[in-house]
Enzyme design. Structure first.
Site, short mmCIF file in Angstrom:
data_model
loop_
_atom_site.label_atom_id
_atom_site.label_comp_id
_atom_site.label_asym_id
_atom_site.label_seq_id
_atom_site.Cartn_x
_atom_site.Cartn_y
_atom_site.Cartn_z
N HIS A 10 40.12 21.46 -9.54
CA HIS A 10 40.43 20.09 -9.51
C HIS A 10 41.38 19.58 -8.10
O HIS A 10 41.74 20.60 -7.53
CB HIS A 10 41.38 19.63 -10.55
CG HIS A 10 42.98 20.16 -10.72
ND1 HIS A 10 43.86 19.56 -9.87
CD2 HIS A 10 43.17 21.40 -11.17
CE1 HIS A 10 44.87 20.36 -10.26
NE2 HIS A 10 44.56 21.22 -10.73
N CYS A 11 41.34 18.44 -7.70
CA CYS A 11 42.08 18.02 -6.76
C CYS A 11 42.95 16.71 -7.18
O CYS A 11 42.85 16.46 -8.79
CB CYS A 11 41.73 17.72 -5.28
SG CYS A 11 40.24 16.70 -5.52
N ALA A 12 43.45 15.81 -6.36
CA ALA A 12 44.13 14.74 -7.03
C ALA A 12 43.29 13.65 -7.91
O ALA A 12 43.35 13.43 -8.94
CB ALA A 12 44.83 13.94 -6.01
#
Length: 79
Positions: A10-12
């Protein structure tokens, strides 16, 4: 490479960096296991967290059982 059954990237927002990291991981894992006869036994799910951590915190951020040290002020719109 990796003994976990499921890997979540994931990221933001999981729009670019999370999916890109997942793709790189899968390609490298495939390359490393290409000559391994037991590779099928080492199957692994590679997932990307839908809506990223921002989506996670909207739904689960306040749940202390799921998000450690959540600070609502850090996620406020005008902080």
């Amino acid at each position: 490479m990796g003994d976990k059954e499921t890997i979540v990237f994931h990221c933001a927002l999981s729009q670019v960096r999370g999916p890109k990291a997942a793709a790189r991981y899968m390609r490298e894992r495939e390359r490393l296991l290409a000559n391994d006869p037991a590779a099928k036994e080492k199957a692994q799910k590679v997932l990307v967290l839908e809506r990223g951590f921002e989506g996670w915190q909207e739904v689960y951020g306040r749940d202390k059982n799921l998000t450690e040290n959540y600070d609502e002020k850090l996620w406020a719109e005008n902080y």
